[in-house]
Design a protein around this motif. Structure first.
Motif, PDB file in Angstrom:
ATOM      1  N   THR A  47       0.833  -1.203   0.000  1.00  0.00           N
ATOM      2  CA  THR A  47       0.000   0.000   0.000  1.00  0.00           C
ATOM      3  C   THR A  47       0.867   1.253   0.000  1.00  0.00           C
ATOM      4  O   THR A  47       2.029   1.233   0.426  1.00  0.00           O
TER       5      THR A  47
ATOM      6  N   GLU B  23      -3.504   5.904  -5.896  1.00  0.00           N
ATOM      7  CA  GLU B  23      -4.346   4.759  -5.560  1.00  0.00           C
ATOM      8  C   GLU B  23      -3.621   3.992  -4.451  1.00  0.00           C
ATOM      9  O   GLU B  23      -2.468   3.576  -4.627  1.00  0.00           O
TER      10      GLU B  23
ATOM     11  N   GLN C  56      -3.836   1.036  -3.140  1.00  0.00           N
ATOM     12  CA  GLN C  56      -3.567  -0.386  -3.327  1.00  0.00           C
ATOM     13  C   GLN C  56      -2.561  -0.596  -4.446  1.00  0.00           C
ATOM     14  O   GLN C  56      -2.773  -0.172  -5.579  1.00  0.00           O
TER      15      GLN C  56
ATOM     16  N   GLN D 157       1.838   3.695 -10.982  1.00  0.00           N
ATOM     17  CA  GLN D 157       0.783   3.620  -9.966  1.00  0.00           C
ATOM     18  C   GLN D 157      -0.287   4.683 -10.251  1.00  0.00           C
ATOM     19  O   GLN D 157       0.043   5.863 -10.348  1.00  0.00           O
TER      20      GLN D 157
ATOM     21  N   HIS E  28      -2.810   7.652 -10.123  1.00  0.00           N
ATOM     22  CA  HIS E  28      -2.845   8.803  -9.216  1.00  0.00           C
ATOM     23  C   HIS E  28      -3.637   9.942  -9.843  1.00  0.00           C
ATOM     24  O   HIS E  28      -4.181   9.819 -10.952  1.00  0.00           O
TER      25      HIS E  28
ATOM     26  N   ARG F 246     -10.665   2.565 -12.880  1.00  0.00           N
ATOM     27  CA  ARG F 246     -11.172   2.761 -11.523  1.00  0.00           C
ATOM     28  C   ARG F 246     -12.520   2.068 -11.334  1.00  0.00           C
ATOM     29  O   ARG F 246     -12.778   1.456 -10.295  1.00  0.00           O
TER      30      ARG F 246
ATOM     31  N   ARG G  60     -11.799  -1.722 -11.103  1.00  0.00           N
ATOM     32  CA  ARG G  60     -11.168  -2.119  -9.844  1.00  0.00           C
ATOM     33  C   ARG G  60     -12.151  -1.998  -8.680  1.00  0.00           C
ATOM     34  O   ARG G  60     -12.173  -2.849  -7.790  1.00  0.00           O
ATOM     35  N   ARG G  61     -12.976  -0.950  -8.703  1.00  0.00           N
ATOM     36  CA  ARG G  61     -13.971  -0.795  -7.645  1.00  0.00           C
ATOM     37  C   ARG G  61     -15.001  -1.933  -7.705  1.00  0.00           C
ATOM     38  O   ARG G  61     -15.422  -2.454  -6.668  1.00  0.00           O
TER      39      ARG G  61
END
Length: 301
Positions: A78, A125, A127, A175, A177, A196, A199-200
């Motif tokens: 993380t 993000e 994760q 990553q 962002h 997004r 992934r959500r």
């Protein structure tokens, strides 16, 4: 006291102590600082607001749960940053590498790539996917820490500088962002917004028998576009990403069961998160967490 001085003021609640006690070690101090930390207990840490640096957590043993702004982050790797409210729980046997990156270093990389674009709060993000470029770099960094060895880049100031630039550009370049859409390829057919959404959806429906088509529908793109987006931005596939999400949930369950003594088996946890082949589940779990599922279930009690 030493932890607060090296990181930030925080609230600490000890839930259960470990007989080996706590451990702290400074691994490397440069513009980017690396530490290892084990509180020697099952703990809960609350940080009202992180100061002007980013923290990357790379667990060596044990596990934990991270909440950023009240949102659960189901991943072992993380990243958290300035002005974010953090709530962490670490298992009694945890040991974690913490990479500390000043905000100003990230800002310089962004300025190089964006010029004089107006500044807004920068968030990554939280994760980090194991199979992403950043995930692979962090995994490689953890090996000397595990073995108690020095880092190769500590050999000279020039090597240290190149390492820092490599880590910073890997972080900003791979990553997701706040500015990902601004510095990405404008001709890319899939957007970070679609990623997004995908992934959500995986996070919210990880316990359900969802398919690749379900993920694409939730992301509002075609299956081919979804696969290309995951490959280009995360260097993985949608289903491999879903598997990692499910594995993180299974790990969190095993840690929680070990701490509470609930009568639940590894098989029940694996099936709950869609792992029907227990041998493959055990192999994947060991590759990710460095121990067997049963070791997590019984070793933390």
């Amino acid at each position: 006291m030493q932890v607060s001085q090296n990181f930030s003021p925080h609230g600490l609640k000890v839930i259960k102590t470990h007989p080996d006690g706590g451990r702290y070690r400074l691994l490397h101090r440069g513009n980017i600082v690396l530490h290892t930390l084990a509180y020697g207990a099952e703990i809960r840490v609350e940080v009202p607001e992180l100061p002007e640096f980013y923290n990357i957590h790379v667990p060596l043993i044990g596990g934990g749960r991270l909440m950023v702004g009240g949102q659960d982050v189901a991943a072992p790797l993380t990243i958290i940053g300035p002005r974010q409210r953090i709530d962490m729980n670490w298992s009694v046997d945890h040991d974690v590498v913490i990479i500390q990156i000043p905000e100003v270093l990230i800002d310089r990389v962004l300025e190089d790539q964006l010029g004089d674009a107006s500044k807004k709060d920068m968030y990554f993000e939280p994760q980090v996917i194991d199979e992403s470029p950043l995930g692979r770099v962090l995994t490689a960094l953890s090996r000397p820490a595990t073995a108690g060895q020095s880092f190769p880049f500590a050999a000279s100031s020039l090597a240290e500088h190149h390492f820092e630039q490599f880590l910073l550009h890997t972080l900003v370049g791979s990553q997701p962002h706040t500015y990902s859409a601004d510095i990405g390829d404008p001709s890319a057919p899939a957007t970070p917004a679609a990623l997004r959404r995908a992934r959500r959806f995986c996070e919210e429906h990880a316990a359900e028998p969802i398919t690749l088509g379900d993920i694409a529908t939730a992301a509002r793109v075609s299956v081919r576009t979804l696969q290309r987006d995951f490959r280009n931005h995360l260097q993985t596939t949608p289903l491999a990403y879903l598997r990692q999400v499910r594995l993180a949930h299974a790990h969190a369950d095993l840690v929680r069961i070990a701490q509470t003594g609930t009568r639940t088996t590894v098989t029940e946890v694996a099936l709950r998160w869609g792992f029907t082949h227990l041998g493959r589940f055990s192999c994947l779990y060991r590759e990710t967490y460095g121990r067997s599922p049963s070791s997590t279930l019984h070793g933390s009690r």
